[in-house]
Design an enzyme around this catalytic site. Structure first.
Site, PDB file in Angstrom:
ATOM      1  N   ASP A   1      37.882  58.804  38.150  1.00 50.91           N
ATOM      2  CA  ASP A   1      36.528  58.763  37.588  1.00 50.91           C
ATOM      3  C   ASP A   1      35.532  59.359  38.582  1.00 50.91           C
ATOM      4  OD1 ASP A   1      37.725  57.519  35.550  1.00 50.91           O
ATOM      5  OD2 ASP A   1      36.614  55.607  35.722  1.00 50.91           O
TER       6      ASP A   1
ATOM      7  N   GLU B   1      36.054  61.687  40.876  1.00 45.50           N
ATOM      8  CA  GLU B   1      36.134  63.160  40.897  1.00 45.50           C
ATOM      9  C   GLU B   1      35.420  63.753  39.676  1.00 45.50           C
ATOM     10  OE1 GLU B   1      40.301  64.424  42.980  1.00 45.50           O
ATOM     11  OE2 GLU B   1      40.370  62.840  41.475  1.00 45.50           O
TER      12      GLU B   1
ATOM     13  N   ASP C   1      32.919  62.365  38.069  1.00 45.36           N
ATOM     14  CA  ASP C   1      31.477  62.213  38.324  1.00 45.36           C
ATOM     15  C   ASP C   1      30.959  63.344  39.208  1.00 45.36           C
ATOM     16  OD1 ASP C   1      31.257  59.973  36.829  1.00 45.36           O
ATOM     17  OD2 ASP C   1      31.389  58.570  38.519  1.00 45.36           O
TER      18      ASP C   1
ATOM     19  N   SER D   1      37.291  62.418  -2.305  1.00 49.28           N
ATOM     20  CA  SER D   1      37.772  61.133  -1.776  1.00 49.28           C
ATOM     21  C   SER D   1      39.207  60.925  -2.259  1.00 49.28           C
ATOM     22  CB  SER D   1      36.853  59.992  -2.173  1.00 49.28           C
ATOM     23  OG  SER D   1      36.529  60.095  -3.501  1.00 49.28           O
ATOM     24  N   LEU D   2      39.750  59.761  -2.013  1.00 54.24           N
ATOM     25  CA  LEU D   2      41.158  59.537  -2.330  1.00 54.24           C
ATOM     26  C   LEU D   2      41.294  58.547  -3.465  1.00 54.24           C
ATOM     27  CD1 LEU D   2      42.310  59.063   1.356  1.00 54.24           C
ATOM     28  CD2 LEU D   2      43.022  60.947  -0.118  1.00 54.24           C
TER      29      LEU D   2
ATOM     30  N   GLU E   1      49.370  58.675   7.227  1.00 52.40           N
ATOM     31  CA  GLU E   1      48.308  58.446   8.213  1.00 52.40           C
ATOM     32  C   GLU E   1      47.694  57.066   7.991  1.00 52.40           C
ATOM     33  OE1 GLU E   1      45.424  61.608   7.769  1.00 52.40           O
ATOM     34  OE2 GLU E   1      46.965  63.164   7.799  1.00 52.40           O
TER      35      GLU E   1
ATOM     36  N   LYS F   1      44.645  54.698   7.197  1.00 46.29           N
ATOM     37  CA  LYS F   1      43.341  54.941   6.572  1.00 46.29           C
ATOM     38  C   LYS F   1      42.294  54.222   7.426  1.00 46.29           C
ATOM     39  CE  LYS F   1      40.911  55.187   2.233  1.00 46.29           C
ATOM     40  NZ  LYS F   1      39.749  54.333   2.474  1.00 46.29           N
TER      41      LYS F   1
ATOM     42  N   ASP G   1      38.918  52.745   8.783  1.00 46.89           N
ATOM     43  CA  ASP G   1      37.784  52.154   8.074  1.00 46.89           C
ATOM     44  C   ASP G   1      36.490  52.502   8.809  1.00 46.89           C
ATOM     45  OD1 ASP G   1      36.360  50.773   6.267  1.00 46.89           O
ATOM     46  OD2 ASP G   1      36.941  48.776   6.965  1.00 46.89           O
TER      47      ASP G   1
ATOM     48  N   ARG H   1      29.487  62.893   4.841  1.00 42.60           N
ATOM     49  CA  ARG H   1      30.155  63.280   3.604  1.00 42.60           C
ATOM     50  C   ARG H   1      29.120  63.422   2.466  1.00 42.60           C
ATOM     51  NH1 ARG H   1      32.006  60.702  -0.809  1.00 42.60           N
ATOM     52  NH2 ARG H   1      33.653  61.814  -1.905  1.00 42.60           N
TER      53      ARG H   1
ATOM     54  N   GLU I   1      37.033  60.816  10.760  1.00 41.80           N
ATOM     55  CA  GLU I   1      36.395  59.522  10.561  1.00 41.80           C
ATOM     56  C   GLU I   1      35.755  59.060  11.872  1.00 41.80           C
ATOM     57  OE1 GLU I   1      36.879  58.611   7.453  1.00 41.80           O
ATOM     58  OE2 GLU I   1      36.423  56.469   7.318  1.00 41.80           O
TER      59      GLU I   1
ATOM     60  N   TYR J   1      41.371  64.443  10.646  1.00 43.35           N
ATOM     61  CA  TYR J   1      42.563  64.353   9.807  1.00 43.35           C
ATOM     62  C   TYR J   1      42.674  65.377   8.677  1.00 43.35           C
ATOM     63  CZ  TYR J   1      39.124  61.331   7.499  1.00 43.35           C
ATOM     64  OH  TYR J   1      37.978  60.824   6.951  1.00 43.35           O
TER      65      TYR J   1
ATOM     66  N   LYS K   1      49.834  62.270   2.260  1.00 44.14           N
ATOM     67  CA  LYS K   1      49.375  63.598   1.830  1.00 44.14           C
ATOM     68  C   LYS K   1      50.570  64.528   1.780  1.00 44.14           C
ATOM     69  CE  LYS K   1      45.190  62.935   4.559  1.00 44.14           C
ATOM     70  NZ  LYS K   1      44.452  63.335   5.746  1.00 44.14           N
TER      71      LYS K   1
ATOM     72  N   LYS L   1      46.408  51.018  -0.500  1.00 42.46           N
ATOM     73  CA  LYS L   1      45.518  49.938  -0.041  1.00 42.46           C
ATOM     74  C   LYS L   1      46.335  48.747   0.440  1.00 42.46           C
ATOM     75  CE  LYS L   1      41.203  50.900  -1.049  1.00 42.46           C
ATOM     76  NZ  LYS L   1      40.202  50.984  -0.038  1.00 42.46           N
TER      77      LYS L   1
ATOM     78  N   CYS M   1      15.833  34.148 -19.991  1.00 43.12           N
ATOM     79  CA  CYS M   1      15.850  34.949 -18.761  1.00 43.12           C
ATOM     80  C   CYS M   1      15.151  34.201 -17.620  1.00 43.12           C
ATOM     81  CB  CYS M   1      15.157  36.295 -18.992  1.00 43.12           C
ATOM     82  SG  CYS M   1      14.891  37.214 -17.472  1.00 43.12           S
TER      83      CYS M   1
ATOM     84  N   CYS N   1      11.656  36.171 -16.695  1.00 43.54           N
ATOM     85  CA  CYS N   1      10.460  36.266 -17.543  1.00 43.54           C
ATOM     86  C   CYS N   1      10.429  35.236 -18.677  1.00 43.54           C
ATOM     87  CB  CYS N   1      10.356  37.676 -18.123  1.00 43.54           C
ATOM     88  SG  CYS N   1      11.718  38.079 -19.229  1.00 43.54           S
TER      89      CYS N   1
ATOM     90  N   CYS O   1      18.666  40.418 -20.893  1.00 40.63           N
ATOM     91  CA  CYS O   1      17.291  40.049 -21.204  1.00 40.63           C
ATOM     92  C   CYS O   1      16.719  41.223 -21.988  1.00 40.63           C
ATOM     93  CB  CYS O   1      16.510  39.823 -19.914  1.00 40.63           C
ATOM     94  SG  CYS O   1      14.730  39.880 -20.152  1.00 40.63           S
TER      95      CYS O   1
ATOM     96  N   CYS P   1      10.262  42.842 -18.257  1.00 38.76           N
ATOM     97  CA  CYS P   1      10.702  41.739 -17.394  1.00 38.76           C
ATOM     98  C   CYS P   1      10.552  42.160 -15.921  1.00 38.76           C
ATOM     99  CB  CYS P   1      12.152  41.432 -17.729  1.00 38.76           C
ATOM    100  SG  CYS P   1      13.005  40.439 -16.521  1.00 38.76           S
TER     101      CYS P   1
HETATM  102  S1  IVH Z   1      41.697  62.473   3.797  1.00 42.60           S
HETATM  103  C1  IVH Z   1      40.870  64.854   0.164  1.00 42.60           C
HETATM  104  N1  IVH Z   1      42.642  60.903   5.656  1.00 42.60           N
HETATM  105  O1  IVH Z   1      38.853  57.635   3.238  1.00 42.60           O
HETATM  106  C2  IVH Z   1      41.200  63.848   1.172  1.00 42.60           C
HETATM  107  N2  IVH Z   1      40.631  60.249   4.566  1.00 42.60           N
HETATM  108  O2  IVH Z   1      38.467  57.786   0.002  1.00 42.60           O
HETATM  109  C3  IVH Z   1      40.061  63.492   1.994  1.00 42.60           C
HETATM  110  N3  IVH Z   1      39.667  58.153   5.378  1.00 42.60           N
HETATM  111  O3  IVH Z   1      36.194  59.753   2.515  1.00 42.60           O
HETATM  112  C4  IVH Z   1      40.209  62.419   2.923  1.00 42.60           C
HETATM  113  N4  IVH Z   1      41.201  57.739   6.898  1.00 42.60           N
HETATM  114  O4  IVH Z   1      36.340  58.906   4.922  1.00 42.60           O
HETATM  115  C5  IVH Z   1      41.662  61.094   4.746  1.00 42.60           C
HETATM  116  N5  IVH Z   1      43.563  59.617   7.328  1.00 42.60           N
HETATM  117  C6  IVH Z   1      42.612  59.814   6.446  1.00 42.60           C
HETATM  118  C7  IVH Z   1      41.544  58.895   6.281  1.00 42.60           C
HETATM  119  C8  IVH Z   1      40.569  59.155   5.317  1.00 42.60           C
HETATM  120  C9  IVH Z   1      40.083  57.314   6.342  1.00 42.60           C
HETATM  121  C10 IVH Z   1      38.469  57.960   4.542  1.00 42.60           C
HETATM  122  C11 IVH Z   1      37.595  59.189   4.412  1.00 42.60           C
HETATM  123  C12 IVH Z   1      37.490  59.466   2.936  1.00 42.60           C
HETATM  124  C13 IVH Z   1      37.979  58.196   2.327  1.00 42.60           C
HETATM  125  C14 IVH Z   1      38.733  58.565   1.067  1.00 42.60           C
END
Ligand code: IVH
Length: 666
Positions: free
Chosen positions: A32, A34, A36, A81-82, A113, A115, A117, A136, A173, A225, A289, A313, A406, A409, A424, A429
């Protein structure tokens, strides 16, 4: 001077190289101290020769001046998105679908891969320099957060490639490690600042800072990714792409693996789920993928997500708590929603205090009553729900019934059109008005910065706004009279109201809150009506149903909305008060209306996704299966069985060139 320039260049390359060893390979080759020394030497030279400073210098990660707002910039390629697989069976179905689309029966090669968060972003490198970073956004356009992304230490400002590609767009991400998150919250509470509810929110909030110095103090990490548009280098497989970007200095997750066949996919998914708590960062699933890009093209995409990938998921996490009370919320469409107020409980990264009970049917089916001990479940970004009642202490607690009056109102309520929801019926309202106006001002709608939920509520309570168009008549001094709001904030609000007046058709339509018209549908309507509001107001159900993605429910909502004089009046007033809809000078020819295209084989001059978009743009439809209703088969290289089928059915067959000719002529 030349020597100094040379040394500056050398130091910058050395620092980037050591950052790479430290952040990406987790294997530093200097101490560290070096590091710096190198950094300080560079800082010193730059202090003496300020004209040598440029944005890409490692010393400039936090050099930016705070900005007023973020610019919106279109993604060259939409950020999709996925779609989700909720369990192993969904993964099996996905794999079967892929086999069908690829016309293959052998095991398929996927890249698996974690996913992550966090928050999806796009990084743009031009000739190896980091030039632009975007959120995005809605997938089509995002916000320019370049200066915030530049503060992330593991993000290279210059790629470690001797001949970098002309253009390299990478998606990834941004997230915060669990340990860093705890430290960050400790620091927040020490400074008496509100703590973040989870690492994802903390990362999102950090990227949205207008002052990048604040972002620089947040412990952000990034993993890349996916490719965006790339010019100057080609990859056959995703694996090769990931290997390359890692080599040139971009952070790639180290749990990414090639898996072949469904049984290996399940093993990867189950393993990661078992071990997720041991990881340093939050993940909410796995992503599978297709590895070969040529196969991705063949599989194609839907409007919002690719067919070639899926998110597996993880099962929801559960906890028990007690219902303290059940209250009724009135939404902007008048829907009465019962909400259980529960003893706060921590589930998968967030503290849950309210759980929606949706409607009376749901309450009856699960027999949920005040005072019950209940099992609560939450998975990822899905809203928490009550799974079941676990225990009822007081057996005499009465059943819970939503009042037919309601709560806002006092007006009568009704189940409209056999819906499970009670509404309602009073358009005036106060709670409905509040919801409608809050929605109108929100970011994806008219995007009136500063007019957040709280302020709108205050303006309504003070009778400064009754209808949407009243927003455009509020006076600055009236705003500043509101509790705790100074002159400056009032001035800012007026400025952002004025700034928001110039808008798009899609935003305005979405903002009006027509039931069943979300952002996506609003964009489709914008194209169909060529941004012409008057044409849209006079539309009929029949005309709306001609649009591919509009069904009966949406068509009825739209026509019903314009039948109401009140709505027409509000729109008229907004326009009179300066709302201005940008005209997008595209007179769209719909010459492919009624034509149904099917593809077979691989395309060489474009990818399937782009071809589909062209068809969609000119009013045609693309389908995967060939039937007698298909009007054209586009056959690329190595066509599949569809070619013979088309010949048998006498369906016109186009080569890729023929197809482009057809489009070009228009
Ligand atoms: S690929 C067309 N790879 O999940 C594919 N997404 O609902 C585009 N995410 O908006 C995304 N890890 O923000 C991909 N290994 C991964 C990911 C990833 C997290 C998020 C990403 C995307 C959302 C998809």
């Amino acid at each position: 001077m030349n020597d100094i320039k040379k040394r500056v260049k050398e130091l910058r390359t050395l620092i980037e190289k050591h950052n790479y060893h430290y952040y990406i390979l987790n294997d530093p080759i200097i101490s560290d101290g070096e590091w710096d020394n190198l950094f300080r030497e560079l800082e010193n030279i730059e202090a003496n020769y300020p004209n040598l400073i440029n944005k890409l210098s490692p010393t400039q990660r936090v050099g930016a001046i705070p900005i007023d707002s973020f610019n919106t910039i279109a993604h060259r390629k939409p950020m999709l998105s996925l779609s989700n697989a909720m369990n192993n069976q969904d993964l099996v179905l996905f794999d079967e679908r892929i086999k069908k689309l690829l016309e293959k029966s052998i095991d398929i090669e996927y890249i698996a891969e974690p996913k992550l968060d966090g928050i999806g972003v796009e990084l743009v490198y031009e000739n190896g320099d980091f030039t632009l970073g975007l959120t995005r956004g809605d997938g089509f356009e995002g916000e320019d957060i370049t200066q915030n992304l530049r503060t992330i230490r593991s993000l290279p400002l210059k790629l470690l490639a001797s001949k970098p590609p002309k253009l390299l767009e990478v998606r990834g991400e941004v997230f915060i490690n669990k340990k860093d998150f705890v430290k960050l919250n400790d620091r927040q509470s020490e400074n008496n600042i509100q703590i973040f509810s989870n690492p994802r929110n903390a990362a999102a909030g950090s990227l949205r800072q207008l002052d990048s110095k604040i972002t620089a103090n947040r412990p952000l990490s990034i993993n890349c990714y996916e490719p965006g548009i790339i010019d100057g280098i080609d990859f056959d497989t995703h694996f090769d792409f990931l290997k390359y970007i890692k080599k040139i200095g971009l952070p790639v997750n180290n749990l990414i693996k090639k898996v072949v066949g469904i049984s290996k996919m399940k093993v990867y998914h189950n393993n990661l789920e078992l071990n997720r708590n041991k990881l340093d960062y939050e993940i909410d699933g796995t992503v599978f993928k297709l590895n070969r890009y040529i196969e991705r093209e063949k599989a194609g995409s839907r409007s919002r997500s690719p067919r070639w990938a899926i998110a597996g998921k993880f099962k929801a996490q559960q906890a028990t708590s007690t219902i303290k009370n059940i209250t009724i919320q009135v939404g902007r469409t008048g829907a009465l929603t019962p909400v259980a107020r529960i003893e706060p409980v921590f589930i998968s990264g967030v503290t849950v205090t309210n759980v929606t009970l949706h409607n009376q049917d749901e309450i009856d089916r699960k027999d949920i009553r005040i005072g019950d001990k209940v099992l609560i479940e939450r998975s990822g970004d899905v809203i928490p729900k009550i799974v079941k009642v676990v225990n009822r202490k007081n057996k005499n607690t009465p059943k819970f019934k939503i009042d037919s009056i309601c709560p806002s109102c006092g007006h009568t309520t009704k189940n409209v059109n056999d819906e499970a929801i009670i509404r309602c019926l009073n358009t005036y309202c106060p709670e409905q008005t509040k919801g409608r106006i809050q929605h109108y001002c929100s970011k994806p709608a008219m995007n009136i910065e500063g007019l957040g939920k709280k302020i709108v509520e205050q303006l309504i309570n003070n009778k400064l706004i009754i209808n949407i168009d009243d927003i455009y008549s509020i006076e600055k001094n009236k705003i500043s009279e509101i509790n705790g709001m100074g002159n400056k904030s009032a001035k800012n609000i007026i400025e952002s109201i004025n700034k928001s007046k110039k808008t798009t058709f899609a935003r305005f339509i979405y903002a009006l809150g027509i039931r069943n018209v979300g952002e996506h549908t609003a964009k489709i309507l914008e194209k169909k009506y060529n941004s012409k509001l008057d044409k849209f107001i006079q539309t009929t159900e029949k005309e709306l149903l001609e649009i591919n993605e509009v069904g009966e429910i949406v068509a009825k909502s739209i026509v019903g909305f314009w039948k109401d004089k009140n709505n027409l009046n509000i729109v008229k007033n907004c326009l009179e008060k300066g709302v201005y809809i940008e005209q997008k000078n595209e007179s769209v020819s719909e010459f492919l209306n009624g034509n149904i295209f099917v593809f077979t084989g691989s395309l060489e001059l474009m990818n399937r996704n782009d071809a589909k978009k062209m068809i969609d743009f000119f009013g045609g439809i693309t389908k995967n299966t060939l039937t007698k209703n298909t009007t054209h088969l586009v056959a690329g290289k190595n066509p599949g069985s569809k070619l013979n089928k088309a010949k048998q059915l006498n369906i016109p067959i186009l080569s890729e060139e023929n197809f482009l000719e057809l489009i070009k002529n228009k």
